[in-house]
Design a protein around this motif. Sequence first.
Motif, PDB file in Angstrom:
ATOM      1  N   GLY A 549      32.164 -23.378  38.081  1.00  0.00           N
ATOM      2  CA  GLY A 549      32.515 -24.791  38.067  1.00  0.00           C
ATOM      3  C   GLY A 549      32.461 -25.430  36.702  1.00  0.00           C
ATOM      4  O   GLY A 549      32.588 -26.654  36.585  1.00  0.00           O
ATOM      5  N   PHE A 550      32.281 -24.635  35.637  1.00  0.00           N
ATOM      6  CA  PHE A 550      32.285 -25.201  34.293  1.00  0.00           C
ATOM      7  C   PHE A 550      33.723 -25.527  33.899  1.00  0.00           C
ATOM      8  O   PHE A 550      34.637 -24.752  34.186  1.00  0.00           O
ATOM      9  CB  PHE A 550      31.659 -24.233  33.285  1.00  0.00           C
ATOM     10  N   PRO A 551      33.951 -26.666  33.245  1.00  0.00           N
ATOM     11  CA  PRO A 551      35.327 -27.054  32.902  1.00  0.00           C
ATOM     12  C   PRO A 551      36.002 -26.077  31.955  1.00  0.00           C
ATOM     13  O   PRO A 551      37.209 -25.877  32.024  1.00  0.00           O
ATOM     14  CB  PRO A 551      35.163 -28.442  32.271  1.00  0.00           C
ATOM     15  N   VAL A 552      35.230 -25.486  31.043  1.00  0.00           N
ATOM     16  CA  VAL A 552      35.765 -24.452  30.154  1.00  0.00           C
ATOM     17  C   VAL A 552      34.737 -23.330  30.062  1.00  0.00           C
ATOM     18  O   VAL A 552      33.540 -23.549  30.260  1.00  0.00           O
ATOM     19  CB  VAL A 552      36.078 -24.990  28.733  1.00  0.00           C
ATOM     20  N   GLY A 553      35.222 -22.131  29.747  1.00  0.00           N
ATOM     21  CA  GLY A 553      34.313 -21.006  29.571  1.00  0.00           C
ATOM     22  C   GLY A 553      33.558 -21.120  28.258  1.00  0.00           C
ATOM     23  O   GLY A 553      33.960 -21.870  27.354  1.00  0.00           O
ATOM     24  N   PRO A 554      32.487 -20.346  28.073  1.00  0.00           N
ATOM     25  CA  PRO A 554      31.666 -20.465  26.860  1.00  0.00           C
ATOM     26  C   PRO A 554      32.383 -20.025  25.589  1.00  0.00           C
ATOM     27  O   PRO A 554      32.095 -20.537  24.512  1.00  0.00           O
ATOM     28  CB  PRO A 554      30.467 -19.562  27.166  1.00  0.00           C
ATOM     29  N   LEU A 555      33.320 -19.079  25.699  1.00  0.00           N
ATOM     30  CA  LEU A 555      34.048 -18.635  24.505  1.00  0.00           C
ATOM     31  C   LEU A 555      35.046 -19.700  24.074  1.00  0.00           C
ATOM     32  O   LEU A 555      35.188 -19.977  22.876  1.00  0.00           O
ATOM     33  CB  LEU A 555      34.752 -17.303  24.782  1.00  0.00           C
ATOM     34  N   GLN A 556      35.716 -20.308  25.039  1.00  0.00           N
ATOM     35  CA  GLN A 556      36.614 -21.421  24.711  1.00  0.00           C
ATOM     36  C   GLN A 556      35.812 -22.580  24.122  1.00  0.00           C
ATOM     37  O   GLN A 556      36.248 -23.223  23.164  1.00  0.00           O
ATOM     38  CB  GLN A 556      37.381 -21.890  25.944  1.00  0.00           C
ATOM     39  N   LEU A 557      34.640 -22.847  24.689  1.00  0.00           N
ATOM     40  CA  LEU A 557      33.781 -23.917  24.166  1.00  0.00           C
ATOM     41  C   LEU A 557      33.406 -23.619  22.718  1.00  0.00           C
ATOM     42  O   LEU A 557      33.381 -24.522  21.871  1.00  0.00           O
ATOM     43  CB  LEU A 557      32.528 -24.043  25.023  1.00  0.00           C
ATOM     44  N   GLY A 558      33.124 -22.328  22.426  1.00  0.00           N
ATOM     45  CA  GLY A 558      32.815 -21.943  21.049  1.00  0.00           C
ATOM     46  C   GLY A 558      33.954 -22.225  20.100  1.00  0.00           C
ATOM     47  O   GLY A 558      33.749 -22.713  18.977  1.00  0.00           O
ATOM     48  N   ASP A 559      35.182 -21.950  20.548  1.00  0.00           N
ATOM     49  CA  ASP A 559      36.357 -22.249  19.721  1.00  0.00           C
ATOM     50  C   ASP A 559      36.533 -23.748  19.515  1.00  0.00           C
ATOM     51  O   ASP A 559      36.916 -24.211  18.435  1.00  0.00           O
ATOM     52  CB  ASP A 559      37.618 -21.683  20.381  1.00  0.00           C
ATOM     53  N   GLU A 560      36.283 -24.519  20.571  1.00  0.00           N
ATOM     54  CA  GLU A 560      36.478 -25.970  20.490  1.00  0.00           C
ATOM     55  C   GLU A 560      35.470 -26.614  19.543  1.00  0.00           C
ATOM     56  O   GLU A 560      35.808 -27.538  18.795  1.00  0.00           O
ATOM     57  CB  GLU A 560      36.361 -26.601  21.887  1.00  0.00           C
ATOM     58  N   THR A 561      34.225 -26.167  19.597  1.00  0.00           N
ATOM     59  CA  THR A 561      33.184 -26.765  18.751  1.00  0.00           C
ATOM     60  C   THR A 561      33.170 -26.160  17.351  1.00  0.00           C
ATOM     61  O   THR A 561      32.540 -26.714  16.454  1.00  0.00           O
ATOM     62  CB  THR A 561      31.797 -26.610  19.391  1.00  0.00           C
ATOM     63  N   ASP A 595      33.359 -14.247   9.330  1.00  0.00           N
ATOM     64  CA  ASP A 595      33.800 -13.469   8.168  1.00  0.00           C
ATOM     65  C   ASP A 595      35.309 -13.238   8.183  1.00  0.00           C
ATOM     66  O   ASP A 595      35.943 -13.129   7.118  1.00  0.00           O
ATOM     67  CB  ASP A 595      33.074 -12.123   8.123  1.00  0.00           C
ATOM     68  N   ALA A 596      35.881 -13.173   9.396  1.00  0.00           N
ATOM     69  CA  ALA A 596      37.328 -12.961   9.519  1.00  0.00           C
ATOM     70  C   ALA A 596      38.113 -14.259   9.381  1.00  0.00           C
ATOM     71  O   ALA A 596      39.354 -14.245   9.452  1.00  0.00           O
ATOM     72  CB  ALA A 596      37.634 -12.300  10.864  1.00  0.00           C
ATOM     73  N   GLY A 597      37.412 -15.372   9.189  1.00  0.00           N
ATOM     74  CA  GLY A 597      38.084 -16.662   9.063  1.00  0.00           C
ATOM     75  C   GLY A 597      38.597 -17.201  10.383  1.00  0.00           C
ATOM     76  O   GLY A 597      39.405 -18.140  10.409  1.00  0.00           O
ATOM     77  N   ARG A 598      38.121 -16.628  11.476  1.00  0.00           N
ATOM     78  CA  ARG A 598      38.539 -17.093  12.809  1.00  0.00           C
ATOM     79  C   ARG A 598      37.522 -18.142  13.264  1.00  0.00           C
ATOM     80  O   ARG A 598      36.543 -17.838  13.955  1.00  0.00           O
ATOM     81  CB  ARG A 598      38.612 -15.916  13.790  1.00  0.00           C
ATOM     82  N   LEU A 599      37.766 -19.378  12.870  1.00  0.00           N
ATOM     83  CA  LEU A 599      36.777 -20.443  13.061  1.00  0.00           C
ATOM     84  C   LEU A 599      37.025 -21.298  14.296  1.00  0.00           C
ATOM     85  O   LEU A 599      36.404 -22.332  14.473  1.00  0.00           O
ATOM     86  CB  LEU A 599      36.738 -21.333  11.814  1.00  0.00           C
ATOM     87  N   GLY A 600      37.956 -20.868  15.153  1.00  0.00           N
ATOM     88  CA  GLY A 600      38.207 -21.605  16.384  1.00  0.00           C
ATOM     89  C   GLY A 600      39.553 -22.303  16.370  1.00  0.00           C
ATOM     90  O   GLY A 600      40.434 -21.988  15.558  1.00  0.00           O
ATOM     91  N   ARG A 601      39.691 -23.272  17.245  1.00  0.00           N
ATOM     92  CA  ARG A 601      40.982 -23.950  17.400  1.00  0.00           C
ATOM     93  C   ARG A 601      41.487 -24.538  16.081  1.00  0.00           C
ATOM     94  O   ARG A 601      42.692 -24.518  15.791  1.00  0.00           O
ATOM     95  CB  ARG A 601      40.865 -25.052  18.455  1.00  0.00           C
ATOM     96  N   LYS A 602      40.574 -25.078  15.279  1.00  0.00           N
ATOM     97  CA  LYS A 602      41.015 -25.776  14.065  1.00  0.00           C
ATOM     98  C   LYS A 602      41.724 -24.849  13.083  1.00  0.00           C
ATOM     99  O   LYS A 602      42.527 -25.304  12.261  1.00  0.00           O
ATOM    100  CB  LYS A 602      39.842 -26.492  13.403  1.00  0.00           C
ATOM    101  N   THR A 603      41.442 -23.526  13.156  1.00  0.00           N
ATOM    102  CA  THR A 603      42.143 -22.565  12.291  1.00  0.00           C
ATOM    103  C   THR A 603      43.166 -21.753  13.084  1.00  0.00           C
ATOM    104  O   THR A 603      43.730 -20.794  12.566  1.00  0.00           O
ATOM    105  CB  THR A 603      41.147 -21.600  11.618  1.00  0.00           C
ATOM    106  N   LYS A 604      43.366 -22.155  14.340  1.00  0.00           N
ATOM    107  CA  LYS A 604      44.297 -21.463  15.246  1.00  0.00           C
ATOM    108  C   LYS A 604      43.941 -19.992  15.398  1.00  0.00           C
ATOM    109  O   LYS A 604      44.811 -19.130  15.576  1.00  0.00           O
ATOM    110  CB  LYS A 604      45.747 -21.621  14.774  1.00  0.00           C
TER     111      LYS A 604
END
Length: 736
Positions: A549-561, A595-604
Amino acid sequence: MTIFNYSVDPEGVAVISWDLPGASMNVMTEQGIAEIDAAFDKALGDPAVKGIVLTSAKKDFAGGMDLNILGKARAAAEAAGRAPAEAIFEGVMRMHHLLRKIELAGMDPKTKKGGKPVAWAAPGTAAGIGLELGLACHRRFAADNPKAKIGLPEILVGIFPGAGGTTRLVRMLGVMGASPFLFEGKMMSPKAAKAAGAVDEVVPPEALLAAAKAWVLNATDADIVKPWDAKGYKMPGGAPYTPAGFQTMAGGIAMIHGRTQGVYPAAKALMSAIYEGAQVDFDTAIRIEARWMTNIMLNPSSAAMIRSLFLNKEALEKGAVRPKDVPDMSVKKLGVLGAGMMGAGIAYVSARAGMEVVLMDRDQAAADKGLATITGLLDDDVKKKRLTEEAKAEILARLTATPDYSALKGADLVVEAVFEDPAIKANVTKLAEAELAPDAIFATNTSTLPISDLAKASRNAERFIGIHFFSPVHRMMLVEIIKGEKTGPEAVAKSLDFVRQLRKTPIVVNDARFFYANRCIIPYGGEASRMVAEGIEPALIENAAKQLGFPVGPLQLGDETSIDLAEKIMRATKEAMGKDYPENSGDDVVQALFDAGRLGRKTKAGYFDYDEAGKRTGLWRGIHDHFPLAEEQPDVTEVKHRLMLAQVLEAVKALEEGVLEDIREGDVGAILGWGFAPWSGGPFSWVDILGAREVVRICDALAQKHGPRFNAPKLLRDMGEKGERFYDRFAPAKAA
């Protein structure tokens, strides 16, 4: 005390006006039910009365039902040795009989003639039973009030419209037309409600009563017969076993299950009431609706949602934890230090709430950038017709963007929202306090740094406090207020009054690492990243969270924050804890992404891949080059338990250690702060639903397999042994 005032004008129109004494908004109470019932009996039985107008003496029509009514009925039934279901069903049917009386209005049951026209005249907001009463009337008039909202929000607190709203709205609009009201709990403006078919006429406020009376005096017998009471009625969109209706029902069931993952019992009950009720006559349908309503009122999930999202949330907003001996300390002039996204957000909601606001940053360009952010939000409000251009201009006139600390003179509250660096925070605290009156309150918006440490830079630690907003400020309704070791009652009262002005929900906690919300959120993400390191399929992790019942999963939440924020918190925590920092293989996952520069949604790019527009296109499969998939995947139940208990155990520890002082704040804060499984009512309600003994059993199994982080806290183990519930052992003096 009279709740429903009754009068008859010279033309023979009875006006029944709702005016609950001592309240700014009408809610339906036990006494109110009895009074409105008697008022309609009086009007229908008086030959001199030609018709009836139901209205409100307040600026709004009604905020809904007092949900304590059915709870009291259940308690009274249990005390008397009666079945609770019987008492609740009787209470619900009492409302159905009242609304059916309004609807039939004394007409001959066979000829459908001789009834008295009844008009509903809503001056403002009408929610829940407020609209259900209107649906039973023959014509619905709403004032063209820009602040008014009309709808049935019950599904949002774990129930559904059970006083005829479900049955009537579906018969009026069809399943598809009724869905936004019933399944989404949408509250609409009067004009939108009219366009949707729930309201008949929208008129100028000053003409509301006159328009309703005119209609009543000119209505014919045919005008007051509802479609479902007339011969040849057919449901809009088709009944369940017509070709069109079957498609709608089948599609609707699949859509609702997809949205709710089957964990919200009210949505299932609502769909059942619609499906079953659509196959029978109206009077049988409302009995079916009442039975499903009774079922929901006895469901522990719905009871927990009502308690947390309605009763406890309302209690906290009304000052349940506010120091009692401190007079009103509403904010008149606010200073905000830092014009970034957070500072601009705080300034925006504060100016919109009517406060004078000074928004500060290191130079004029930075301050102006914050003001531009606010202007953009206001432009969006105007575009979406939430504000007029005139109102926007008034709000901007209350805002000053400047780097000059002297502009803070006269401010009674300052909120610091600069970088999470203790030295920077200490410097701006000293510079700001030099301009403030001795009785001003200084607050920091830090999300992680200890309040008591930051207070050392203040001239008066008693008037220093934490006010932690969640991002984005204008959308997130929770505010976490943190007391330092020396924070005084006036600082707490000031903060609570400020949050009340913003119409947000406060919780008050004591100072500790990560306070309450982040203390629970961080382990949630940490457990998910640990599972990725173990080779568990990320899709399994995400879907397990959604099935909880969580609105988003924890990995998506990590990308969002953002991954860089997670890396920064991880690094700072390691530095602060030193050798006491618990090793976590999930840290390696965060570091690899960073390290890979994958910082979440803001870096796509993060746990997910994104297209150029920033839309998620799927989980990043490259993660398995760093952390190969395990050949054997765990059962989804185990994944759910790990994700749930990573949060719940921290909540229990926060209570055990005194960070939380009131379990209501723990439950409400979890749902509003990070979307903790709303169907459960929050972490403490979740434990009460499962039972502490069962939760301890799950903890023991997980601890044996995955380590001591899942050890049940002593408090939880003691409660399990004694068979105790949190809402029994820790019930507030005036518990909901």
